[in-house]
Design a protein around this motif. Structure first.
Motif, short mmCIF file in Angstrom:
data_model
loop_
_atom_site.label_atom_id
_atom_site.label_comp_id
_atom_site.label_asym_id
_atom_site.label_seq_id
_atom_site.Cartn_x
_atom_site.Cartn_y
_atom_site.Cartn_z
N ALA A 4 40.18 -20.26 55.22
CA ALA A 4 41.52 -20.78 55.46
C ALA A 4 42.60 -19.86 54.92
CB ALA A 4 41.66 -22.16 54.81
N ALA A 5 42.20 -18.81 54.20
CA ALA A 5 43.17 -17.93 53.55
C ALA A 5 43.30 -16.60 54.30
CB ALA A 5 42.77 -17.68 52.11
N HIS A 6 44.51 -16.09 54.34
CA HIS A 6 44.82 -14.77 54.88
C HIS A 6 44.70 -13.75 53.75
CE1 HIS A 6 47.40 -11.50 56.46
NE2 HIS A 6 47.06 -11.96 57.65
N PRO A 7 44.40 -12.48 54.02
CA PRO A 7 44.34 -11.48 52.95
C PRO A 7 45.60 -11.41 52.09
CG PRO A 7 43.39 -10.57 54.95
CD PRO A 7 43.96 -11.92 55.32
N ASN A 8 46.75 -11.82 52.67
CA ASN A 8 47.99 -11.82 51.90
C ASN A 8 48.15 -13.06 51.01
OD1 ASN A 8 48.68 -9.40 53.01
ND2 ASN A 8 50.17 -10.22 54.46
N GLY A 9 47.15 -13.94 51.03
CA GLY A 9 47.22 -15.13 50.20
C GLY A 9 47.78 -16.35 50.91
N TRP A 10 48.24 -16.18 52.15
CA TRP A 10 48.71 -17.33 52.92
C TRP A 10 47.52 -18.20 53.32
CZ3 TRP A 10 50.75 -13.20 56.76
CH2 TRP A 10 51.72 -12.40 56.13
N ARG A 11 47.80 -19.45 53.66
CA ARG A 11 46.72 -20.35 54.04
C ARG A 11 47.09 -21.13 55.31
NH1 ARG A 11 46.10 -23.62 48.66
NH2 ARG A 11 48.36 -23.37 48.78
N THR A 12 46.06 -21.51 56.07
CA THR A 12 46.30 -22.17 57.35
C THR A 12 45.55 -23.49 57.43
OG1 THR A 12 46.15 -21.95 59.76
CG2 THR A 12 44.37 -20.96 58.46
N LEU A 13 46.11 -24.41 58.21
CA LEU A 13 45.45 -25.67 58.53
C LEU A 13 44.64 -25.55 59.82
CD1 LEU A 13 48.46 -28.05 57.79
CD2 LEU A 13 46.43 -27.72 56.37
N GLY A 14 44.66 -24.36 60.41
CA GLY A 14 43.91 -24.14 61.64
C GLY A 14 44.68 -24.43 62.90
N ASP A 15 46.02 -24.42 62.82
CA ASP A 15 46.85 -24.70 63.98
C ASP A 15 47.41 -23.41 64.58
OD1 ASP A 15 46.81 -27.60 64.13
OD2 ASP A 15 47.88 -27.55 62.22
N ILE A 16 47.68 -23.46 65.87
CA ILE A 16 48.30 -22.35 66.59
C ILE A 16 49.72 -22.76 66.95
CG2 ILE A 16 48.17 -20.94 68.69
CD1 ILE A 16 45.17 -21.51 68.71
N ILE A 47 43.44 -20.51 76.57
CA ILE A 47 44.09 -21.66 77.20
C ILE A 47 44.12 -22.78 76.17
CG2 ILE A 47 43.97 -23.35 79.06
CD1 ILE A 47 42.42 -21.27 80.70
N TYR A 48 45.29 -23.41 76.01
CA TYR A 48 45.47 -24.42 74.97
C TYR A 48 45.50 -25.81 75.61
CZ TYR A 48 46.69 -20.17 72.56
OH TYR A 48 46.65 -18.89 72.04
N PRO A 49 44.48 -26.64 75.34
CA PRO A 49 44.37 -27.94 75.99
C PRO A 49 45.57 -28.86 75.81
CG PRO A 49 42.32 -27.37 74.90
CD PRO A 49 43.33 -26.35 74.47
N GLN A 50 46.25 -28.74 74.69
CA GLN A 50 47.34 -29.68 74.41
C GLN A 50 48.38 -29.69 75.52
OE1 GLN A 50 49.21 -29.49 70.44
NE2 GLN A 50 51.16 -29.57 71.54
N GLU A 51 48.73 -28.52 76.03
CA GLU A 51 49.75 -28.44 77.08
C GLU A 51 49.29 -29.18 78.34
OE1 GLU A 51 52.30 -25.03 79.54
OE2 GLU A 51 50.62 -24.45 78.25
N ALA A 100 40.39 -24.50 66.90
CA ALA A 100 39.06 -24.94 67.32
C ALA A 100 39.04 -25.52 68.72
CB ALA A 100 38.52 -25.97 66.33
N HIS A 101 40.21 -25.89 69.27
CA HIS A 101 40.26 -26.48 70.61
C HIS A 101 40.52 -25.45 71.70
CE1 HIS A 101 41.51 -30.63 68.76
NE2 HIS A 101 40.25 -30.32 68.54
N THR A 102 40.82 -24.23 71.31
CA THR A 102 41.19 -23.21 72.29
C THR A 102 40.04 -22.95 73.27
OG1 THR A 102 42.61 -22.15 70.65
CG2 THR A 102 42.01 -20.85 72.58
N ILE A 103 40.38 -22.93 74.56
CA ILE A 103 39.43 -22.61 75.62
C ILE A 103 39.63 -21.14 75.99
CG2 ILE A 103 38.72 -23.11 77.99
CD1 ILE A 103 39.94 -25.93 77.56
#
Length: 520
Positions: free
Chosen positions: A380-392, A418-422, A408-411
C-alpha cells in the motif's frame, strides 16, 4: 464542545432517560442509563471470563438491541473488538476469527449455530445474545445477571479492528495503534473523531439514522461518536428504501449516513411513495463508501435539497476529502478537495499532471497495518512514503479529486484499461435496471472482455430485446471499447447489507475458483 468525559456515561448521569438507541422497526428504546448499566455489566462479565485490556473480542451478529451495549462493553474493557460480517462464507468467517486471534466471541441467536460449527478450539469464551443457546455457548444475559452496573475497576478505552468488506478478495484486518487510555481522554483517537462530529452539526439534540450494518467501519464509528456527544442513534435492522424514508419522518431524524446504492434504490421508488416522505427534520445526509453516479446525486439534491455531504476516506485513516452539495454542483463527480497532499501516480511510479488518471496516494495520515500481512501493508506504500487505499482517480486544475474505480476492478481488454464504474453509472440510470455490476470475463483474443450483470426492476422483462436495448443505451453514452459485449441477467446481485458489491462472487462465475456457499 469540550472533551471532558466525552463518553455516554456523562449523558447517563446528566440525561439518564434520553434515548441512546431506538430500533427502527420495533421502536424499542434503550436509554442512556440502560446503555451505561448494561455496558458496565457486560464489561464485568468479560473480566470475569478472563479477558484483559488488549485481548481480542469477535462479534458475529446482525443488528440487534444488544449490538451497541456489547460494543460499548468491549470499549470500556479496553479490548480490541472485531464485528465480523456474518454474510461471509463459513471458510471466510473461520479465517477472520483465526486471523484476529479472538479470545472470545459473541454471536446472536441467528448466527450462533453457524459459529458453533466452526473450529473454536482457540476461542475459550463463547457467548450468545439469544435465548436458546447453541452448543458450547453461554447465554450472555444469564451470565451477566446480577453483575454490578457500576464501572469495572480497571476500565479504559479499547478500539475497533474492522476487516475490509472482502469485495475483491479475502477480508483483511486493519490494525491501528491502541492505548489503554482513560475513558474520554482527549488523546484517544475515538474521542478526537467524536469531537470532529461537531463539523457535521451533531450534538445531544441530534437523531442519527444508521441504515448500515455495524460490521462496517463508518457506521460503527459514527454510532459510537453520536453516543459520545449525547445524541440518539436509530438502528435500522435491514435497509429497505421505503422503510428508510418512513423512519426519517417517524423519528424526526436530523442526520443520516448512506451509500450510493441506497440513493439509487430510493430514487426508483414509486413517485407517490417519494412524494409522501416527510424529510422536514433532515439537516444533513452524509454519504461515502463508493463514488456516487453523477445523475443519481444530481437527482438526490433536486429531491432532498443541498443537504448532501460526501466524504472519501478509508478505515486505514490515511487520507480524507469532503465536499458539500454546493461545491459538488460546481464540480460534479468530485469527492472534494483532499485534506492531505494527494499524489496521482502513473504506471511508471511517477506523478502525473492534473487531468490524467492514476493511482491515488495520500501523504500523511495515521499509522496502520494490515493485520498479520506485512506484504499487503508494504504494497500500500509508495517508495516516497505515500500510501494508497487502492483507488484510481484524477485531480482537476482546482485540486478537486475524482475517483475512477478500484485498482482491483480494472478490466484490461486488449491492453487497454477499462474502469467498470463508468459503465455501471451509465446503466444504473436506465429505468429498467434495478442494480448492475460490470466485470471482466475471459476472452481468448483480448484477455478480458466487458460483461454487464443486470438485475431488472421487473424480472419478466428479461429477453434478447432487453439485452439489445441496454447495449444500445451504453452505445449512446460510452465509447465503443467501454461498452459491454453482452448482458447477463441476475435476480439479485451479491451485495452486502451496506450496499457494497461483492464482485469476487460474480467473477468466480466466469473465472472459476474453489469456493463454498454463503452461510446465511
Amino acid at each position: 464542545m469540550d472533551s471532558e468525559m466525552l463518553h455516554p456515561r456523562r449523558h447517563a448521569a446528566q440525561t439518564p432517560d434520553h434515548p441512546a438507541v431506538i430500533m427502527g422497526r420495533t421502536g424499542e428504546v434503550i436509554s442512556y442509563r440502560e446503555l451505561d448499566e448494561e455496558a458496565n455489566r457486560l464489561a464485568h462479565l468479560l473480566r470475569a471470563r478472563g479477558l484483559e485490556a488488549g485481548d481480542h473480542l469477535a462479534i458475529v451478529s446482525e443488528t440487534t438491541p444488544e449490538s451497541l451495549p456489547v460494543i460499548w462493553a468491549a470499549q470500556l474493557a479496553g479490548l480490541i473488538y472485531t464485528p465480523i460480517n456474518y454474510h461471509l462464507t463459513a471458510d471466510e468467517l473461520q479465517a477472520v476469527l483465526d486471523d484476529c486471534g479472538a479470545a472470545a466471541v459473541v454471536a446472536s441467536a441467528r448466527t450462533a449455530p453457524v459459529v458453533a460449527d466452526l473450529d473454536l478450539s482457540r476461542v475459550p469464551v463463547r457467548l450468545t445474545t439469544g435465548t436458546d443457546t447453541a452448543v458450547g455457548f453461554e447465554s450472555l444475559a444469564d451470565a451477566a445477571a446480577g453483575l454490578p452496573t457500576t464501572p469495572i475497576a480497571d476500565e479504559g478505552e479499547g478500539r475497533e479492528m474492522v476487516y475490509s468488506g472482502g469485495t475483491t478478495g479475502r477480508p483483511k484486518g486493519i490494525r491501528k495503534p491502541t492505548a489503554h487510555t482513560a475513558i474520554g481522554d482527549p488523546a484517544n483517537p475515538a474521542v478526537q473523531v467524536a469531537l470532529g462530529m461537531a463539523n457535521y452539526g451533531v450534538d445531544h439534540t441530534s437523531v442519527y439514522l444508521s441504515p448500515a450494518p455495524l460490521y462496517h467501519s463508518a457506521p460503527l464509528v459514527f454510532c459510537m461518536c453520536v453516543h459520545r456527544v449525547g445524541g440518539t442513534v436509530v438502528l435500522v435492522e435491514r435497509f429497505d428504501p421505503a422503510e428508510c424514508l418512513r423512519f426519517i419522518g417517524q423519528y424526526r431524524v436530523t442526520h443520516a449516513q448512506f451509500v450510493p446504492t441506497m440513493f439509487s434504490r430510493m430514487l426508483k421508488l414509486p413517485v407517490n411513495v417519494r412524494e409522501a416522505a416527510d424529510l422536514s427534520s433532515l439537516q444533513l445526509a452524509i454519504h461515502a463508501a463508493a463514488p456516487c453516479p453523477v445523475e443519481v446525486k444530481r437527482q438526490m439534491i433536486e429531491w432532498w435539497g443541498p443537504i448532501l455531504f460526501e466524504y472519501y476516506a478509508g478505515t486505514e485513516d490515511i487520507g480524507h476529502s469532503a465536499i458539500s452539495s454546493e461545491e459538488w454542483l460546481a464540480h460534479p463527480g468530485s469527492v472534494g478537495r483532499p485534506l492531505q497532499p494527494v499524489h496521482i501516480v502513473g504506471p511508471d511510479g511517477n506523478e502525473v499532471p492534473p487531468g490524467e488518471i492514476g493511482v491515488v496516494y495520500f501523504d500523511g495520515g495515521r499509522q496502520f497495518q494490515y493485520h498479520n500481512d506485512p506484504e499487503r501493508t508494504a504494497a500500500a506504500a509508495h517508495p516516497n512514503g505515500w500510501r494508497t487505499l487502492g483507488d484510481i482517480g484524477r485531480l482537476d486544475e482546482d485540486g478537486y479529486l475524482y475517483l475512477t474505480d478500484r485498482v482491483a476492478h480494472t478490466i484490461i481488454s486488449g491492453g487497454v484499461n477499462i474502469y467498470p464504474q463508468e459503465i455501471e453509472d451509465a446503466l444504473i440510470m436506465h429505468p429498467d435496471v434495478a442494480d448492475v455490476a460490470v466485470v471482466g470475463v475471459p476472452n481468448e483474443d483480448l484477455g478480458e472482455e466487458v460483461r454487464a450483470v443486470v438485475q431488472l426492476v421487473d424480472p419478466t422483462l428479461e429477453s434478447d430485446g432487453t439485452e439489445a436495448a441496454l447495449l444500445s443505451w451504453c452505445g449512446e453514452r460510452l465509447a465503443a471499447f467501454k461498452c459491454p459485449r453482452a448482458v447477463d441477467f441476475d435476480p439479485s446481485l451479491p451485495r452486502d447489507p451496506n450496499g457494497k458489491l461483492m464482485k469476487r462472487y460474480l467473477r468466480d462465475r466466469y473465472w472459476p475458483t474453489d469456493s463454498d456457499s454463503r452461510i446465511v
